[in-house]
Design a protein around this motif. Structure first.
Motif, PDB file in Angstrom:
ATOM      1  N   GLY A  68      51.465  36.453  -0.130  1.00  0.00           N
ATOM      2  CA  GLY A  68      52.713  37.163  -0.361  1.00  0.00           C
ATOM      3  C   GLY A  68      52.537  38.669  -0.433  1.00  0.00           C
ATOM      4  N   GLU A  69      53.648  39.384  -0.291  1.00  0.00           N
ATOM      5  CA  GLU A  69      53.600  40.836  -0.182  1.00  0.00           C
ATOM      6  C   GLU A  69      53.127  41.521  -1.460  1.00  0.00           C
ATOM      7  OE1 GLU A  69      56.567  44.570   0.923  1.00  0.00           O
ATOM      8  OE2 GLU A  69      57.039  42.536   1.640  1.00  0.00           O
ATOM      9  N   GLU A  70      53.601  41.074  -2.598  1.00  0.00           N
ATOM     10  CA  GLU A  70      53.229  41.728  -3.849  1.00  0.00           C
ATOM     11  C   GLU A  70      51.736  41.626  -4.115  1.00  0.00           C
ATOM     12  OE1 GLU A  70      54.366  41.613  -8.635  1.00  0.00           O
ATOM     13  OE2 GLU A  70      55.600  40.541  -7.176  1.00  0.00           O
ATOM     14  N   ALA A  71      51.172  40.445  -3.902  1.00  0.00           N
ATOM     15  CA  ALA A  71      49.741  40.263  -4.128  1.00  0.00           C
ATOM     16  C   ALA A  71      48.928  41.057  -3.111  1.00  0.00           C
ATOM     17  CB  ALA A  71      49.381  38.788  -4.055  1.00  0.00           C
ATOM     18  N   ARG A  73      49.780  43.811  -1.650  1.00  0.00           N
ATOM     19  CA  ARG A  73      49.844  45.223  -2.034  1.00  0.00           C
ATOM     20  C   ARG A  73      48.792  45.586  -3.071  1.00  0.00           C
ATOM     21  NH1 ARG A  73      56.159  46.895  -3.082  1.00  0.00           N
ATOM     22  NH2 ARG A  73      56.919  46.802  -0.910  1.00  0.00           N
ATOM     23  N   GLU A  74      48.528  44.690  -3.992  1.00  0.00           N
ATOM     24  CA  GLU A  74      47.549  44.968  -5.036  1.00  0.00           C
ATOM     25  C   GLU A  74      46.161  45.220  -4.461  1.00  0.00           C
ATOM     26  OE1 GLU A  74      47.756  45.410  -8.474  1.00  0.00           O
ATOM     27  OE2 GLU A  74      49.849  45.675  -7.858  1.00  0.00           O
ATOM     28  N   LYS A  77      46.522  48.835  -2.284  1.00  0.00           N
ATOM     29  CA  LYS A  77      47.315  49.943  -2.822  1.00  0.00           C
ATOM     30  C   LYS A  77      46.562  51.265  -2.873  1.00  0.00           C
ATOM     31  CE  LYS A  77      46.378  48.713  -7.674  1.00  0.00           C
ATOM     32  NZ  LYS A  77      47.009  48.255  -8.935  1.00  0.00           N
ATOM     33  N   LYS A  83      52.527  50.095   1.396  1.00  0.00           N
ATOM     34  CA  LYS A  83      53.703  49.223   1.357  1.00  0.00           C
ATOM     35  C   LYS A  83      54.147  48.838   2.764  1.00  0.00           C
ATOM     36  CE  LYS A  83      55.442  50.968  -3.060  1.00  0.00           C
ATOM     37  NZ  LYS A  83      56.570  51.651  -3.762  1.00  0.00           N
ATOM     38  N   ARG A  87      53.858  45.023   4.676  1.00  0.00           N
ATOM     39  CA  ARG A  87      54.958  44.355   5.378  1.00  0.00           C
ATOM     40  C   ARG A  87      54.583  44.019   6.813  1.00  0.00           C
ATOM     41  NH1 ARG A  87      58.114  48.173   2.524  1.00  0.00           N
ATOM     42  NH2 ARG A  87      58.223  49.524   4.363  1.00  0.00           N
TER      43      ARG A  87
END
Length: 215
Positions: A68-71, A73-74, A77, A83, A87
């Motif tokens: 997933g995107e949130e994980a 990104r971590e 980052k 970001k 995507r």
């Protein structure tokens, strides 16, 4: 610059570094695709630091999509534009799964249809992952080609076209790597290290710098 001088330049590059390759760390075409996507406006070193943590956790389209995107990104980052890159990578993973069975396609047309993949990225994949004699022109190669006189051009497409025409066939597969490494470590932007350059006698640069460079 005549053809004999160009041949001598690449003969010296090959003698000094017979098997050049990218400094990005990868173990599959997909890992290389992700690494190159992350490397836009970032250093290879910063990308490697991120992928050393990411790839042991997820190094396939399926695994990254499941993350997933949130994980994602971590993990990335610390890299510029992370970001947007997250995507694009996730969208690419979906396309690879839906259209290519999870494999990275091997044609320019297919690669350039992937989110965030332009001509330069496609050339890197075609050359480094699939062994095609393409030349990906980045800022280093553009500078070296113009400064030395190997292949002068007003834009990256012009330089790429000229390099493909003028680099002898036997050197074409590795030319991209030799030129980028030369630009990264020797023929640097502000103050080229001409004193330790192995082609300084062949280079057509008029403002050669032989000062402050240890031999």
């Amino acid at each position: 610059m005549n053809s004999s001088i160009r041949r001598e330049i690449f003969t010296r590059f090959r003698a000094a570094n017979p098997h050049p390759t990218t400094e990005l760390e990868y173990n599959s075409p997909f890992e290389l695709l992700v690494a190159v996507a992350l490397s836009a406006q970032a250093t290879d070193k910063s990308v490697n630091l991120a992928t050393r943590k990411l790839f042991p956790k997820a190094n396939t389209p399926e695994a990254i999509l499941a993350m997933g995107e949130e994980a994602l990104r971590e993990y990335i980052k610390s890299i510029g534009l992370y970001k947007t890159k997250a995507r694009n990578i996730l969208a690419t993973c979906r396309i690879l799964i839906d259209q290519y069975g999870g494999k990275v396609p091997e044609t320019r047309e297919q690669l350039e249809k992937l989110p965030g993949v332009g001509r330069k990225t496609a050339n890197v994949l075609l050359n480094t992952a699939f062994g095609q004699p393409t030349i990906a022109v980045d800022t280093h190669i553009f500078r070296v080609a113009n400064r030395t006189g190997i292949a002068r051009g007003k834009n990256v497409l012009e330089v790429e076209s000229k390099l493909l025409k003028c680099v002898p066939k036997e050197f074409r597969q590795d030319a991209h790597h030799w030129l980028i490494l030369h630009g990264r470590y020797i023929c640097v932007a502000r103050k080229p290290k001409c004193a330790i350059c192995l082609i300084n006698d062949l280079c057509e640069y008029e403002s050669k710098n032989f000062e402050d460079t240890p031999r």
